[in-house]
Design a protein around this motif. Sequence first.
Motif, PDB file in Angstrom:
ATOM      1  N   PRO A  91      48.714 -25.646  37.360  1.00 52.64           N
ATOM      2  CA  PRO A  91      49.451 -25.665  37.987  1.00 52.64           C
ATOM      3  C   PRO A  91      50.640 -26.551  37.936  1.00 52.64           C
ATOM      4  CG  PRO A  91      48.764 -24.099  39.062  1.00 52.64           C
ATOM      5  CD  PRO A  91      47.608 -24.495  38.896  1.00 52.64           C
ATOM      6  N   ALA A  92      52.140 -26.621  37.589  1.00 51.48           N
ATOM      7  CA  ALA A  92      52.311 -28.091  38.796  1.00 51.48           C
ATOM      8  C   ALA A  92      52.959 -27.604  39.852  1.00 51.48           C
ATOM      9  CB  ALA A  92      53.795 -27.599  37.397  1.00 51.48           C
ATOM     10  N   ASP A  93      53.439 -26.335  40.575  1.00 50.18           N
ATOM     11  CA  ASP A  93      53.086 -26.799  41.660  1.00 50.18           C
ATOM     12  C   ASP A  93      51.650 -26.684  42.844  1.00 50.18           C
ATOM     13  OD1 ASP A  93      51.744 -23.866  41.007  1.00 50.18           O
ATOM     14  OD2 ASP A  93      53.627 -23.169  42.474  1.00 50.18           O
ATOM     15  N   THR A  94      50.627 -27.230  42.476  1.00 48.53           N
ATOM     16  CA  THR A  94      49.677 -27.588  43.250  1.00 48.53           C
ATOM     17  C   THR A  94      49.705 -28.421  44.104  1.00 48.53           C
ATOM     18  OG1 THR A  94      47.170 -27.364  42.968  1.00 48.53           O
ATOM     19  CG2 THR A  94      48.082 -28.744  41.630  1.00 48.53           C
ATOM     20  N   SER A  95      49.107 -28.213  45.269  1.00 48.26           N
ATOM     21  CA  SER A  95      48.778 -29.522  46.363  1.00 48.26           C
ATOM     22  C   SER A  95      47.687 -30.218  46.313  1.00 48.26           C
ATOM     23  CB  SER A  95      49.198 -29.019  47.263  1.00 48.26           C
ATOM     24  OG  SER A  95      48.284 -27.798  47.794  1.00 48.26           O
ATOM     25  N   LYS A  96      46.808 -29.479  45.164  1.00 41.82           N
ATOM     26  CA  LYS A  96      45.299 -30.917  45.111  1.00 41.82           C
ATOM     27  C   LYS A  96      44.951 -30.016  43.643  1.00 41.82           C
ATOM     28  CE  LYS A  96      44.254 -30.236  50.461  1.00 41.82           C
ATOM     29  NZ  LYS A  96      43.985 -30.317  51.229  1.00 41.82           N
ATOM     30  N   ILE A  97      43.962 -31.231  43.716  1.00 44.58           N
ATOM     31  CA  ILE A  97      43.308 -31.379  42.449  1.00 44.58           C
ATOM     32  C   ILE A  97      42.186 -31.813  42.516  1.00 44.58           C
ATOM     33  CG2 ILE A  97      43.930 -31.790  39.710  1.00 44.58           C
ATOM     34  CD1 ILE A  97      46.193 -32.220  39.649  1.00 44.58           C
ATOM     35  N   TYR A  98      40.739 -30.739  42.093  1.00 44.69           N
ATOM     36  CA  TYR A  98      39.407 -31.062  42.625  1.00 44.69           C
ATOM     37  C   TYR A  98      38.572 -31.959  41.082  1.00 44.69           C
ATOM     38  CZ  TYR A  98      41.266 -28.986  46.665  1.00 44.69           C
ATOM     39  OH  TYR A  98      41.537 -28.331  47.958  1.00 44.69           O
ATOM     40  N   LEU A  99      38.102 -32.240  42.041  1.00 41.28           N
ATOM     41  CA  LEU A  99      36.946 -33.108  40.532  1.00 41.28           C
ATOM     42  C   LEU A  99      35.620 -32.606  40.809  1.00 41.28           C
ATOM     43  CD1 LEU A  99      35.529 -34.428  38.135  1.00 41.28           C
ATOM     44  CD2 LEU A  99      35.385 -36.273  38.668  1.00 41.28           C
ATOM     45  N   GLU A 100      34.932 -32.042  40.656  1.00 43.86           N
ATOM     46  CA  GLU A 100      33.830 -31.480  41.292  1.00 43.86           C
ATOM     47  C   GLU A 100      32.438 -32.230  40.209  1.00 43.86           C
ATOM     48  OE1 GLU A 100      30.465 -28.460  42.966  1.00 43.86           O
ATOM     49  OE2 GLU A 100      32.290 -28.086  41.698  1.00 43.86           O
ATOM     50  N   THR A 101      31.580 -33.293  40.709  1.00 46.74           N
ATOM     51  CA  THR A 101      30.310 -33.858  38.959  1.00 46.74           C
ATOM     52  C   THR A 101      29.501 -34.287  40.307  1.00 46.74           C
ATOM     53  OG1 THR A 101      30.400 -35.512  37.910  1.00 46.74           O
ATOM     54  CG2 THR A 101      30.492 -35.898  39.763  1.00 46.74           C
ATOM     55  N   PHE A 102      28.284 -34.003  39.565  1.00 46.66           N
ATOM     56  CA  PHE A 102      26.512 -33.966  39.673  1.00 46.66           C
ATOM     57  C   PHE A 102      26.266 -35.360  39.990  1.00 46.66           C
ATOM     58  CE2 PHE A 102      22.330 -34.303  40.146  1.00 46.66           C
ATOM     59  CZ  PHE A 102      22.098 -33.102  41.609  1.00 46.66           C
ATOM     60  N   VAL A 103      26.075 -36.137  41.115  1.00 51.62           N
ATOM     61  CA  VAL A 103      25.413 -37.579  40.855  1.00 51.62           C
ATOM     62  C   VAL A 103      23.623 -37.433  40.692  1.00 51.62           C
ATOM     63  CG1 VAL A 103      25.408 -39.955  41.930  1.00 51.62           C
ATOM     64  CG2 VAL A 103      27.569 -37.924  42.017  1.00 51.62           C
ATOM     65  N   ASP A 104      23.370 -37.827  39.979  1.00 50.69           N
ATOM     66  CA  ASP A 104      22.304 -38.192  39.378  1.00 50.69           C
ATOM     67  C   ASP A 104      21.710 -39.797  39.838  1.00 50.69           C
ATOM     68  OD1 ASP A 104      19.569 -37.312  39.038  1.00 50.69           O
ATOM     69  OD2 ASP A 104      19.780 -37.359  36.844  1.00 50.69           O
ATOM     70  N   ILE A 105      21.206 -39.438  40.048  1.00 49.90           N
ATOM     71  CA  ILE A 105      20.365 -41.290  40.736  1.00 49.90           C
ATOM     72  C   ILE A 105      18.893 -41.374  41.649  1.00 49.90           C
ATOM     73  CG2 ILE A 105      22.735 -42.171  41.595  1.00 49.90           C
ATOM     74  CD1 ILE A 105      21.778 -42.367  44.305  1.00 49.90           C
TER      75      ILE A 105
END
Length: 130
Positions: A47-61
């Motif tokens: 939504p345009a009125d959000t205050s935070k956008i998150y990216l979640e990803t699994f880091v595989d090393i």
Amino acid sequence: LIFLFLIILNMLSCVGITNLGAINVKDSRVGFQLQADGHVIGTREIPADTSKIYLETFVDIPSTSEITLEFRWYYESELLYSYTGQHSRGYAIATLEIDPIKTPSLPGGNYAVQVWFLNTMLAEVPFSVQ
């Protein structure tokens, strides 16, 4: 022989190979809400009125070392924001915070977030703002 070595070295860098081994990210998702356990509730429409956008990803090393990842946030193919952080194996969350005083709502359109290691893009997650 040196030329062949340089070609092989260049191909390895394109897949995120380092002296630590292969670097991968997987299970990437974007959202604007977190679950009680801290994981992102994934959606491709923000939504345009959000205050935070998150990216979640699994880091595989393949080691317990930390690596530096860069997160690049784009709007209509133009870079909005970029930052780097140290991450080890496991889930990582990157956040794009919007100041509601300066930007009461995000412009609608196409967005994307990219995950980079050195000069190699490991993931890109497109999403839209409505």
